[in-house]
Design a protein around this motif. Structure first.
Motif, PDB file in Angstrom:
ATOM      1  N   SER A 134       0.854  -1.125   0.057  1.00  0.00           N
ATOM      2  CA  SER A 134       0.049   0.057  -0.034  1.00  0.00           C
ATOM      3  C   SER A 134       0.941   1.190   0.026  1.00  0.00           C
ATOM      4  O   SER A 134       0.424   2.192  -0.652  1.00  0.00           O
ATOM      5  CB  SER A 134      -0.821  -0.062   1.217  1.00  0.00           C
ATOM      6  OG  SER A 134      -1.756  -1.103   1.046  1.00  0.00           O
ATOM      7  N   ASP A 198     -11.816  11.394   4.526  1.00  0.00           N
ATOM      8  CA  ASP A 198     -11.916  10.195   5.388  1.00  0.00           C
ATOM      9  C   ASP A 198     -13.126  10.088   6.257  1.00  0.00           C
ATOM     10  O   ASP A 198     -13.550  11.349   6.782  1.00  0.00           O
ATOM     11  CB  ASP A 198     -10.543   9.551   5.935  1.00  0.00           C
ATOM     12  CG  ASP A 198     -10.447   8.056   6.228  1.00  0.00           C
ATOM     13  OD1 ASP A 198      -9.581   7.590   5.706  1.00  0.00           O
ATOM     14  OD2 ASP A 198     -11.413   7.792   6.986  1.00  0.00           O
ATOM     15  N   SER A 220     -15.866  12.469   5.290  1.00  0.00           N
ATOM     16  CA  SER A 220     -16.448  11.998   3.913  1.00  0.00           C
ATOM     17  C   SER A 220     -17.842  11.861   4.124  1.00  0.00           C
ATOM     18  O   SER A 220     -18.380  11.339   5.080  1.00  0.00           O
ATOM     19  CB  SER A 220     -15.838  10.445   3.974  1.00  0.00           C
ATOM     20  OG  SER A 220     -16.256   9.570   2.728  1.00  0.00           O
ATOM     21  N   ASP A 270      -8.618  -3.114  -6.817  1.00  0.00           N
ATOM     22  CA  ASP A 270      -8.603  -4.644  -6.446  1.00  0.00           C
ATOM     23  C   ASP A 270      -9.463  -5.011  -5.508  1.00  0.00           C
ATOM     24  O   ASP A 270      -9.767  -6.053  -5.370  1.00  0.00           O
ATOM     25  CB  ASP A 270      -6.918  -4.760  -5.895  1.00  0.00           C
ATOM     26  CG  ASP A 270      -6.943  -4.133  -4.431  1.00  0.00           C
ATOM     27  OD1 ASP A 270      -7.502  -3.143  -4.185  1.00  0.00           O
ATOM     28  OD2 ASP A 270      -5.905  -4.415  -3.690  1.00  0.00           O
ATOM     29  N   MET A 302      -0.335  -2.346  -8.823  1.00  0.00           N
ATOM     30  CA  MET A 302       0.735  -1.307  -9.212  1.00  0.00           C
ATOM     31  C   MET A 302       2.070  -1.594  -8.798  1.00  0.00           C
ATOM     32  O   MET A 302       2.883  -1.228  -9.554  1.00  0.00           O
ATOM     33  CB  MET A 302       0.016  -0.003  -8.476  1.00  0.00           C
ATOM     34  CG  MET A 302      -1.144   0.330  -8.938  1.00  0.00           C
ATOM     35  SD  MET A 302      -1.998   1.770  -8.170  1.00  0.00           S
ATOM     36  CE  MET A 302      -0.779   3.070  -8.761  1.00  0.00           C
TER      37      MET A 302
HETATM   38  P1  NAD Z   1      -6.281   1.402   4.827  1.00  0.00           P
HETATM   39  O1  NAD Z   1      -7.166   0.474   5.803  1.00  0.00           O
HETATM   40  O2  NAD Z   1      -4.881   1.749   5.496  1.00  0.00           O
HETATM   41  O3  NAD Z   1      -6.932   2.664   4.498  1.00  0.00           O
HETATM   42  C1  NAD Z   1      -8.476   2.822   4.001  1.00  0.00           C
HETATM   43  C2  NAD Z   1      -9.124   3.996   4.519  1.00  0.00           C
HETATM   44  O4  NAD Z   1     -10.275   4.192   3.783  1.00  0.00           O
HETATM   45  C3  NAD Z   1      -9.272   4.026   5.952  1.00  0.00           C
HETATM   46  O5  NAD Z   1      -8.589   5.073   6.746  1.00  0.00           O
HETATM   47  C4  NAD Z   1     -10.784   4.233   6.040  1.00  0.00           C
HETATM   48  O6  NAD Z   1     -11.135   5.093   7.236  1.00  0.00           O
HETATM   49  C5  NAD Z   1     -10.913   4.727   4.960  1.00  0.00           C
HETATM   50  N1  NAD Z   1     -12.555   4.698   4.275  1.00  0.00           N
HETATM   51  C6  NAD Z   1     -13.276   3.788   4.411  1.00  0.00           C
HETATM   52  N2  NAD Z   1     -14.558   3.897   3.915  1.00  0.00           N
HETATM   53  C7  NAD Z   1     -14.627   5.059   3.623  1.00  0.00           C
HETATM   54  C8  NAD Z   1     -15.524   6.114   3.185  1.00  0.00           C
HETATM   55  N3  NAD Z   1     -16.832   5.606   3.184  1.00  0.00           N
HETATM   56  N4  NAD Z   1     -15.054   7.231   2.814  1.00  0.00           N
HETATM   57  C9  NAD Z   1     -14.042   7.605   3.161  1.00  0.00           C
HETATM   58  N5  NAD Z   1     -12.788   7.008   3.644  1.00  0.00           N
HETATM   59  C10 NAD Z   1     -13.067   5.728   3.922  1.00  0.00           C
HETATM   60  O7  NAD Z   1      -6.331   0.828   3.359  1.00  0.00           O
HETATM   61  P2  NAD Z   1      -4.908   0.788   2.360  1.00  0.00           P
HETATM   62  O8  NAD Z   1      -3.885  -0.138   2.868  1.00  0.00           O
HETATM   63  O9  NAD Z   1      -4.535   2.411   2.301  1.00  0.00           O
HETATM   64  O10 NAD Z   1      -5.507   0.316   1.193  1.00  0.00           O
HETATM   65  C11 NAD Z   1      -6.663   1.065   0.259  1.00  0.00           C
HETATM   66  C12 NAD Z   1      -6.945   0.182  -1.055  1.00  0.00           C
HETATM   67  O11 NAD Z   1      -5.906   0.326  -1.773  1.00  0.00           O
HETATM   68  C13 NAD Z   1      -7.528  -1.208  -0.617  1.00  0.00           C
HETATM   69  O12 NAD Z   1      -8.409  -1.429  -1.573  1.00  0.00           O
HETATM   70  C14 NAD Z   1      -6.187  -1.990  -1.128  1.00  0.00           C
HETATM   71  O13 NAD Z   1      -6.273  -3.189  -1.167  1.00  0.00           O
HETATM   72  C15 NAD Z   1      -5.628  -1.087  -2.268  1.00  0.00           C
HETATM   73  N6  NAD Z   1      -4.339  -1.489  -3.082  1.00  0.00           N
HETATM   74  C16 NAD Z   1      -4.269  -1.522  -4.171  1.00  0.00           C
HETATM   75  C17 NAD Z   1      -3.116  -1.674  -4.747  1.00  0.00           C
HETATM   76  C18 NAD Z   1      -3.015  -1.889  -6.365  1.00  0.00           C
HETATM   77  O14 NAD Z   1      -1.922  -2.329  -6.794  1.00  0.00           O
HETATM   78  N7  NAD Z   1      -4.154  -1.209  -6.948  1.00  0.00           N
HETATM   79  C19 NAD Z   1      -1.821  -1.836  -4.045  1.00  0.00           C
HETATM   80  C20 NAD Z   1      -2.038  -1.925  -2.760  1.00  0.00           C
HETATM   81  C21 NAD Z   1      -3.200  -1.579  -1.978  1.00  0.00           C
END
Ligand code: NAD
Length: 363
Positions: A134, A198, A220, A270, A302
């Motif tokens: 992440s 958030d 949010s 994802d 990514m």
């Molecule tokens: P995280 O749990 O650290 O953070 C997620 C945040 O989203 C939290 O702070 C939470 O409060 C917030 N959230 C939840 N619902 C919300 C809403 N309705 N409005 C606003 N905020 C809200 O997660 P992360 O590690 O930062 O991962 C985020 C996403 O990225 C995940 O889906 C993860 O799988 C994805 N990811 C994708 C890739 C890629 O290659 N595309 C790589 C790594 C992570």
């Protein structure tokens, strides 16, 4: 113990499960590390570098799987590797068994002890082997967004940081977790104007304390999201609701209101994506598409684009657990509760409730 590291065979997977530093740490504890020749090349690590750290280089996966007590991989085994797995072998890798019924059956049938990186969880809920990916994806989101904002790549032709006399770009990030915070840091570093949204107000409080007036934080809700999406030059989707599909927070109508040539990077793709117009997953070789005049980037792996950084970041996080598995063996290593939560199959039994529920299997 003998730790075996095969070459990854999944398409476009250039990472490797152990670095020379990991080999040194494991051999220093008296273990033997078998590396398949060429396994590190995708990440720029030569066989010589592994040998210098004390590894034994072997030809082909059969040699690795045939002799190792612990198999360390990045991605789940593919069908051509199923027959190489052995009874009581410990498999340590990203497994995502909830969407892999066939592999789950194989692991149960072969009585493999499968420890999944993604379900290792600390008592405070943190998933330490997902965090580094992440951190990478968040940092990359800004880099990629800045690239596609350039005119030759379809963007509106603006520089993220602006220049004296010309304002910087507006970067709006939805989700202030690991991805969102990493993105915010890089965007601020490049001089952009950053808004982060958030639903967790404590998280926003923390960022406000950390960055003071340099970052705009917003609670949010539909009103705030609609207003910020309208002025965003670069919109980054970074939300996560653990164990669920990402909530669709940005509607088609909101995207239609965005300025032409703006860019969306939906990192949460994802988990299904948090933006309604993100209706497909894209790949590194063809990463973007355009909808309503807005460029959409929706690559779901990514970190794969920066394999070398990802390999080192991943192995920094996996090594302490690999050492614990090797030093204490099975089942003593599972007195570590975080590591125990990683055990998905144990000698013929399914041991991860979430996987059992997803696959409708007894656990
Ligand atoms: P995280 O749990 O650290 O953070 C997620 C945040 O989203 C939290 O702070 C939470 O409060 C917030 N959230 C939840 N619902 C919300 C809403 N309705 N409005 C606003 N905020 C809200 O997660 P992360 O590690 O930062 O991962 C985020 C996403 O990225 C995940 O889906 C993860 O799988 C994805 N990811 C994708 C890739 C890629 O290659 N595309 C790589 C790594 C992570």
């Amino acid at each position: 113990m003998i730790i075996g590291v095969p070459k990854e065979i999944k398409p476009y997977e250039d990472r490797v499960a152990v670095t020379p530093a990991g080999v040194l740490a494991l051999t220093a504890e008296g273990h033997k590390v078998l590396i398949e020749a060429g396994a590190g090349l995708g990440s720029g690590i030569t066989d010589e570098a592994y040998a210098a750290a004390g590894a034994v280089l072997v030809d082909g996966p059969a040699e690795v799987f045939g002799h190792a007590d612990i198999i360390m991989k990045v991605k789940e085994p593919l069908p051509q590797e199923y027959n190489l797995l052995r009874e009581d072998q410990i498999l340590f890798a990203y497994l995502h068994l909830a969407s892999e019924p066939e592999l789950t059956e194989v692991l149960l049938e072969k009585k493999v002890v499968a420890v999944a990186y993604e379900t290792i969880q600390l008592d405070n809920g943190v998933l330490p082997l997902l965090t580094p990916m992440s951190e990478i994806a968040g940092r990359m989101a800004v880099q990629v967004g800045a690239h596609y904002l350039e005119k030759p790549y379809g963007g509106k032709g603006i520089l993220l940081g602006g220049v004296p006399g010309v304002p910087p770009a507006d970067v709006v990030i939805i989700g202030a977790g690991t991805v969102g915070t990493s993105a915010a840091r890089v965007a601020m570093g490049m001089g952009a104007q950053v808004t982060i949204i958030d639903k967790n107000l404590d998280r926003l409080r923390y960022l406000d304390e950390l960055y003071g007036g340099r970052i705009k934080t917003l609670a949010s809700n539909q009103f705030n999201i609609e207003m910020s999406v309208r002025y965003a030059d670069l919109l980054i989707g970074a939300v996560l609701v653990v164990g669920a599909k990402a909530p669709k927070l940005v509607t088609v109508e909101m995207v239609k209101q965005m300025k032409q040539g703006s860019v969306i990077v939906d990192v949460a793709v994802d988990q299904g994506g948090s933006i309604e117009t993100v209706d497909r997953v894209t790949v590194h070789s063809d990463p973007v598409y355009e909808k309503y005049g807005v460029i959409h980037y929706a690559v779901d792996n990514m970190p794969g684009a920066v394999a070398r950084t990802s390999t080192f970041a991943l192995t920094n996080a996996t090594l302490p657990y690999a050492l614990e598995l090797a030093n204490r063996g099975c089942p003593r290593a599972f007195t570590n509760r975080a590591l125990a939560r990683g055990v998905n199959t144990y000698k013929g039994k399914l041991t991860c409730r979430a996987v059992g529920e997803s696959l409708n299997m007894e656990c």
